[in-house]
Enzyme design. Sequence first.
Site, PDB file in Angstrom:
ATOM      1  N   GLY A 175      25.192 -35.936 -29.675  1.00 47.83           N
ATOM      2  CA  GLY A 175      23.896 -35.406 -30.106  1.00 47.83           C
ATOM      3  C   GLY A 175      23.360 -36.100 -31.338  1.00 47.83           C
ATOM      4  N   LYS A 213      17.142 -37.354 -16.639  1.00 46.03           N
ATOM      5  CA  LYS A 213      15.796 -36.838 -16.878  1.00 46.03           C
ATOM      6  C   LYS A 213      15.058 -37.542 -18.010  1.00 46.03           C
ATOM      7  CE  LYS A 213      16.523 -32.127 -15.228  1.00 46.03           C
ATOM      8  NZ  LYS A 213      16.536 -30.711 -15.634  1.00 46.03           N
ATOM      9  N   ARG A 263      39.345 -37.986 -31.212  1.00 46.17           N
ATOM     10  CA  ARG A 263      38.731 -37.555 -32.472  1.00 46.17           C
ATOM     11  C   ARG A 263      39.772 -37.309 -33.557  1.00 46.17           C
ATOM     12  NH1 ARG A 263      34.068 -33.555 -29.972  1.00 46.17           N
ATOM     13  NH2 ARG A 263      32.448 -35.137 -29.815  1.00 46.17           N
ATOM     14  N   GLY A 318      28.459 -39.552 -24.045  1.00 46.72           N
ATOM     15  CA  GLY A 318      29.682 -39.336 -23.268  1.00 46.72           C
ATOM     16  C   GLY A 318      29.819 -40.215 -22.038  1.00 46.72           C
TER      17      GLY A 318
END
Length: 397
Positions: free
Chosen positions: A374, A198, A41, A351
Amino acid sequence: MNVLRFSDLIAQGQVAGRRVFIRADLNVPLDDAGHITEDTRIRASVPCIEMALQAGAAVMVTSHLGRPTEGEFKPEDSLAPVARRLGELLGREVPLRANWVDGVDVQPGQVVLLENCRLNKGEKKNDEALARKMAALCDIFVHDAFGTAHRAEASTYGIAQFAKVACAGPLLAAEIDAITRALAQPKRPLVAIVAGSKVSTKLTILQSLAKNVDQLIVGGGIANTFMLAAGLPIGKSLAEPDLVDEARAVMEAMQARGAAVPIPVDVVVAKAFKADAAATIKAAADVADDDLILDIGPKTAALLAEQLKAAGTIVWNGPVGVFEFEAFSKGTETLARAIAESSAFSIAGGGDTLAAIAKYGIEKDVGYISTGGGAFLEVLEGKQLPAFEILARRAAA
């Protein structure tokens, strides 16, 4: 999406001598001794800072690091290690400034790093008084932190509201371009891979993509729930039986459009979730009661690889098996290599996806690798990100 770009301001000669405030994403992992363990980053943020310096700006950069308590400074929350690494990459000293909200002394051609912005009281709640103070520090605000674009905070949204000029830095602009190309104006067929443990965490993404994509490839625990919805046995595999109806609804929504959710025809199973567990390839209909599905089988992988090679656009979020265990990594590897070989424009994020891309060394063969976990997921959900919204609104005004 129409936003003002920092590169345009530089091209127009509007940056020299100006105070430029860059919101970067320098939130890097640190070990217990406070050393940076992975600096992607920071390296990704350097081009924007160098652009501003070369254009003759007085440059301020800030970022969050970790999850500090607002108003309570602790040494482990400091950007000091980031300042050192940034200095090495820029080839100059980068002074770190604490308590900067009420004023920063920086001259054209200089750069300073402003201490962890999440230490400021009101940052996370986008306090207007704090945002106005930040905006007063600069002539130009540059948002270059896509990883925070889904949050409306003082240093990401409020400052963009009140700064004289607000624009997108090169990283954020590249994300906007890649997302627009993949989702708003895709070359067809558009194939999305959505995998993970999930369905519940990705249900809204699946529902949103089902309205737009031509093929929706599901993997991991999500695929097991879809196999249940298709009436297939999954043994004791990870799944969410209570979401079978939702999975079926996604399949039906795709079918109604002449699109599809390909269900595995074969799988790789084991009796235990262990790296050294014996792996067995089985037809999807032959999964035993005590089997765990840990990967897609070779026939399924080959069929999906053909679809990916024929795609016009590929959106990839998540590995399709337990790729960390060698015996259960072939499905993810086959799809990764198919994406690398495809002439499609591909965009990948998340990720685990980035870890898979690194493992198989295909970084140069993916069209665009998104830096925001996100934020990337929220874009796939069809949400308008606060950062995009405020920059577009400022550009329109």
